[in-house]
Design a protein around this motif. Sequence first.
Motif, mmCIF file in Angstrom:
data_model
loop_
_atom_site.group_PDB
_atom_site.id
_atom_site.type_symbol
_atom_site.label_atom_id
_atom_site.label_comp_id
_atom_site.label_asym_id
_atom_site.label_seq_id
_atom_site.Cartn_x
_atom_site.Cartn_y
_atom_site.Cartn_z
ATOM 1 N N ALA A 4 0.837 -1.201 0.000
ATOM 2 C CA ALA A 4 0.000 0.000 0.000
ATOM 3 C C ALA A 4 0.869 1.248 0.000
ATOM 4 C CB ALA A 4 -0.912 0.000 1.227
ATOM 5 N N GLU A 5 0.423 2.233 -0.757
ATOM 6 C CA GLU A 5 1.085 3.548 -0.793
ATOM 7 C C GLU A 5 0.026 4.631 -0.741
ATOM 8 O OE1 GLU A 5 4.974 2.733 -3.636
ATOM 9 O OE2 GLU A 5 3.350 3.996 -4.374
ATOM 10 N N ALA A 6 0.390 5.735 -0.113
ATOM 11 C CA ALA A 6 -0.436 6.944 -0.136
ATOM 12 C C ALA A 6 0.449 8.080 -0.631
ATOM 13 C CB ALA A 6 -0.982 7.255 1.252
ATOM 14 N N ARG A 7 -0.044 8.792 -1.630
ATOM 15 C CA ARG A 7 0.726 9.880 -2.238
ATOM 16 C C ARG A 7 -0.069 11.175 -2.183
ATOM 17 N NH1 ARG A 7 5.099 8.407 -5.306
ATOM 18 N NH2 ARG A 7 5.435 6.158 -5.404
ATOM 19 N N VAL A 8 0.650 12.283 -2.145
ATOM 20 C CA VAL A 8 0.060 13.620 -2.249
ATOM 21 C C VAL A 8 0.795 14.327 -3.380
ATOM 22 C CG1 VAL A 8 -0.291 15.842 -1.116
ATOM 23 C CG2 VAL A 8 -0.539 13.720 0.207
ATOM 24 N N ASP A 9 0.036 14.789 -4.372
ATOM 25 C CA ASP A 9 0.629 15.454 -5.543
ATOM 26 C C ASP A 9 1.730 14.603 -6.172
ATOM 27 O OD1 ASP A 9 -1.061 17.666 -5.251
ATOM 28 O OD2 ASP A 9 0.344 18.649 -3.869
#
Length: 150
Positions: A126-131
């Motif tokens: 799992a990954e969470a990215r912003v911009d």
Amino acid sequence: MGMMNVNDIKNYLPHRYPFLLVDRVLEFEAGKYLKAIKNVTTNEPFFNGHFPNQPIMPGVLIIEAMAQATGLLGFRTMGEEPQRDTLYLLVAVDKARFKQAVVPGDQLEMHVELIKRKGIMWVFNAEARVDGKLAVSAELMCAAKKEDVV
């Protein structure tokens, strides 16, 4: 591949305000991956105490948002909406890395990928990215199991 709005999501996840942390599914392929978003607003209740003068989304809630995304992928992979007596539980978090703060106004884009499934156990990257920049990554293990419902 498909999209899900928040009303569709509520058919698969039992979470509700303030704990439903997936706003929309952008795309998914059953048995493979799912991309979803969480819009982070200044009105989130946790920002009152974390931290009043410099609000930062707690890392544990980012992990929870990614876990909810794995639940959506799991149920879509099984090809069914969850039954009232089925709980989808986060049972392990490994290799968690926090790379940048998530703040009000950010849009968290989560990408979860099914690594393996054995019986009731599911393992995801799992990954969470912003911009486009990595904020959090982890390996999540979840279990879908029947519970006694009162």
